[in-house]
Design an enzyme around this catalytic site. Structure first.
Site, PDB file in Angstrom:
ATOM      1  N   GLU A   1       5.018   0.614  -1.636  1.00 56.62           N
ATOM      2  CA  GLU A   1       3.713  -0.475  -0.492  1.00 56.62           C
ATOM      3  C   GLU A   1       2.873   0.720  -1.521  1.00 56.62           C
ATOM      4  OE1 GLU A   1       3.210  -1.779   3.696  1.00 56.62           O
ATOM      5  OE2 GLU A   1       4.434   0.005   2.890  1.00 56.62           O
ATOM      6  N   ILE A   2       1.782  -0.119  -2.416  1.00 54.11           N
ATOM      7  CA  ILE A   2       0.093   0.423  -2.696  1.00 54.11           C
ATOM      8  C   ILE A   2      -0.565   0.456  -1.552  1.00 54.11           C
ATOM      9  CG2 ILE A   2      -1.238   1.466  -4.072  1.00 54.11           C
ATOM     10  CD1 ILE A   2       0.671   0.308  -6.054  1.00 54.11           C
TER      11      ILE A   2
END
Length: 775
Positions: A519-520
């Site tokens: 998850e960026i």
């Protein structure tokens, strides 16, 4: 030239010959390459996906789908194969044929999913299956032998095509993989694979391949009888290794085809004694029934009956064993049609398409490629990030404050890499080569050459601020700083930076080596270059990267928090942890929700719950936060402390979990009366509705860029049941109006925590609105 078709033992081979072959029909390399220039080519026909060339009585059918990295089977391709087979039979100059790909990395990747998705009824899909079966039956029935020359991916319909050939040659390398992964899409092999594979290899080996999509490579495939001959890859020369190997494979296949046409080199496919005994025994009904019941029992244990495809596979294979191939093929086509129309298949195909889409970096390639990564913190998370980076060729600097901490981190990396050696994923040479790219240190030496720093220190804003200020004295001006955090807002961390535009969140999931999601998190100041670099690194590490907007809990932590709050309320209402875990796993979650809380850590869950409830108010209410605080005060932190909701001391906790009596006392102390919504279905839906509604709110508020990212994050980061395809696919399939009715039912009893999002209400009002519109 006459074919030289002999079976030679390794002891009789010259060094040059041993380099290129494992066993089987062979000719000296010089002869094969010379023949390449002496062959006569027939005129090329105007097929879209194939070329047809005759080489010394062998028809070379070369598959090369234009404008595509892979070859797939669609209606056009099947029609061309049928046409080519007819030409092979009618061409008097041809005695045999070779089917090969022009793409070094792909023989045939399988059927085109879009072709199946275009069908509106089970009958249409069944006809598609029957058409494919007919074409491949024509190939199998050909009086002129057809040789499959396999290099690269050979999956699904690709393997089914190879199975219909009379002889199979495969390159013995890591990229050449044979499998039937249709079950992972909620389907079964639909072009004869359920019938040909169990006849070719032992039944007890064929069933796991079809039921799980288990991959076979090289020597194992040869040992099973899946391939008849292995060809070793060539090294570099005037041309790249993969080009030389493919050319060489072609010459070997041509030579084998000539030998088969001359009645030489027929493969010996006698199965091992144990397999022959099984084949003999299954002719008796009681043995056959017991065998297939045993397989069904194992499938039910693993899938809990949530996936129809494995059960259909057992039925279809059994039909072929009992009634013969003709009945088996018909059963296969019918089942293929039924499964293609199932909700489970639509959901799994949706996930497959999502994983394909997410592999494209929507920010483009970073202007400055990332080559060297520094990881701050040598704990389990930092060590895991280091390992997945080393595995993909990055230079890694691993820093911690003490040599002892570094030693533990290095031990973890070494242990995981050794495990990969034992599993034969890598060689000892590859392991040593990768570990040589790791530098462990307690200072900042060499950090000026680092392209990206990934910080994985303790989840405390003050510690992270101190780290980022100290770090910026030792890195280059364009070095990207990525912080691994599960909940701390990135803009708050970036506030301590002189270059907040180069700060980005990279939230890995534990264990990093196994969890596929990344998850960026981008703030309003994060540059496109920083996002592009983060996605590029994630993709290279083998992750599915989703990019979300910065906000409390981001996406994954935010949607998990209300679910855990509802879980605490259920525990306060008197529901047992075992019952809640049983119901959630029966619903398709890989880990029970209570067990998941113990894995996350009671202290972490308490901290996140408190912070997010401050941000979102009553909507994140449900269970009393004091329950978790009381558990933390008594040292019940979950698995890491030996006690949480369950007891983990003395090796307990994995099987036959024992309840923690201390936790039970806390649940009783904070007991609340149930409002009567505690049937098994109610309990499951109370957990799922809060999870899904919060996901929709994240899309509504712009935290998520698309439903695709939301589905990927929920399934691959949090274990949302894959058979539903993710929260957004779940609503599409169930129907937003029906889902809304569940929300209203619980809202009436519990109030604001179940207040539906406006986006959900809009979808419920208009049945044409879908989160995943049909394309």
């Amino acid at each position: 030239m006459a074919a030289a078709a002999r079976i030679l033992s390794p002891g009789r081979l010259s060094a040059a010959q041993t380099l290129h072959f494992s066993s089987g029909i062979m000719r000296k390399p010089s002869q094969l390459y010379l023949q390449r220039y002496l062959s006569m080519a027939s005129p090329m026909a105007a097929w879209k996906n194939f070329t047809y060339e005759v080489k010394d009585e062998v028809a070379l059918l070369k598959f090369n789908m234009p404008n595509s990295k892979v070859n797939t089977l669609d209606r056009t391709v099947l029609a061309e194969v049928k046409d080519l087979l007819e030409k092979v039979q009618s061409d008097e100059s041809v005695k045999s044929a070779v089917l090969i790909s022009a793409k070094p990395d792909c023989f045939i990747a399988g059927a085109d999913i879009k072709m199946i998705a275009s069908c509106k009824t089970a009958g249409e899909v069944e006809e598609l299956s029957l058409d494919g079966q007919k074409v491949l039956q024509t190939m199998e029935d050909s009086p002129k032998p057809v040789v499959a020359a396999i290099m690269g991916t050979c999956m699904g319909g690709g393997l089914e095509t190879a199975l219909a050939c009379h002889y199979r040659i495969a390159v013995n390398d890591k990229k050449t993989v044979l499998s039937t992964p249709e079950v992972q899409l909620g389907l079964l092999p639909g072009a004869g694979g359920t019938q040909r594979l169990p006849r070719l290899i032992p039944l007890l080996e064929a069933m796991p391949m079809i039921l799980t999509g288990k991959q076979q490579k090289g020597k194992k495939a040869k040992k099973l009888g899946l391939v008849d001959l292995l060809v070793e890859p060539l090294g570099p020369g005037l041309k790249p290794p993969e080009v030389r190997t493919l050319e060489y494979l072609e010459e070997v296949a041509l030579d084998v085809a000539r030998g088969l046409a001359a009645g030489k080199g027929q493969p010996s496919r006698q199965q091992p004694m144990q397999s022959r005994l099984v084949n003999w025994a299954v002719q008796y009904d009681f043995v056959k029934t017991r065998l297939f019941n045993m397989v069904k029992g194992q499938v039910m244990k693993q899938t809990k009956g949530l996936y129809p495809a494995p059960l259909k596979i057992i039925e279809v294979v059994k039909t072929g064993v009992e009634k013969g191939p003709a009945a088996g093929y018909l059963a296969e086509a019918e089942a293929f049609g039924e499964l293609a129309m199932s909700n489970e298949s639509k959901a799994l195909i949706g996930l497959f398409n999502a994983t394909t889409e997410v592999k494209k970096n929507k920010f483009g390639q970073p202007a400055k490629p990332i080559k060297t990564i520094a990881v701050l913190g040598a704990g389990l998370m930092g060590a895991g990030i280091s390992q997945v980076s080393l595995d993909k060729g990055y230079q890694v600097l691993l820093k911690d404050v003490t040599a002892e901490s570094l030693g533990r981190g290095q031990d973890h990396i070494w242990k995981e890499m050794n495990l990969n050696v034992k599993k034969k994923k890598v060689t000892t040479f590859e392991r040593d080569q990768r570990i040589s790219n790791l530098t462990a240190q307690v200072d900042y030496e060499g950090f000026k050459q680092v392209d990206m720093v990934i910080e994985a220190v303790f989840e405390d804003i003050n510690i992270k601020h101190r780290v980022i200020k100290e770090l910026e004295e030792h890195i280059s001006p364009d070095c990207i700083f990525a912080t691994n955090t599960s909940a701390l807002p990135i803009h708050r961390i970036a506030a301590a930076s002189k270059r907040p535009e180069l700060v980005v969140g990279m939230h890995y999931f534990s264990p990093v080596e196994k969890m596929p999601l990344l998850e960026i998190i981008a703030t309003d100041k994060t540059t496109k270059e920083a996002c592009a670099a983060a996605v590029a690194v994630g993709l290279k590490q083998g992750k599915f990267p989703i990019v979300v907007k910065d906000g409390p809990g981001f996406y994954t932590t935010r949607i998990l928090a209300p679910t855990l709050s509802e879980l605490i309320r259920l525990l306060q209402e008197g529901e047992s942890p075992q019952k809640l875990d049983l119901l959630s796993t029966r619903a398709g979650f890989p880990v029970g929700t209570v067990a998941l809380t113990d894995e996350v850590g009671i202290d972490v869950a308490s901290h996140v719950a408190e912070d997010l409830q401050k941000e979102f108010g009553a909507r994140f209410g449900g269970g009393d936060p004091e329950v978790l605080k009381a558990m933390v005060n008594q040292g019940f932190l979950g698995r890491k402390s030996g006690k949480g909701c369950y007891v983990y001391e003395g090796g307990k906790g994995k099987k036959g979990r024992e309840l923690n009596p201390g936790a039970e006392e806390i649940f009783k102390k904070f007991h609340i009366e149930s409002k009567g919504l505690n049937t098994d279905e109610d309990i499951v839906m109370r957990l799922i509705t809060r999870f899904v509604n919060e996901s929709i709110l994240c899309l509504q508020e712009g935290i998520l860029d698309s439903p695709v990212d939301g589905d990927l994050g929920a399934v691959f980061g949090l274990g949302f049941p894959p058979q539903h395809g993710g929260p957004f696919m779940y609503v599409d399939i169930m129907g937003a109006d029906k889902f809304l009715s569940w929300m209203r039912k619980f809202e009436e009893a519990y109030g604001e925590p179940f207040q539906p999002s406006q986006l959900l209400i809009d979808h419920a009002k208009d049945s044409s609105k879908k989160f995943h519109p049909a394309k």
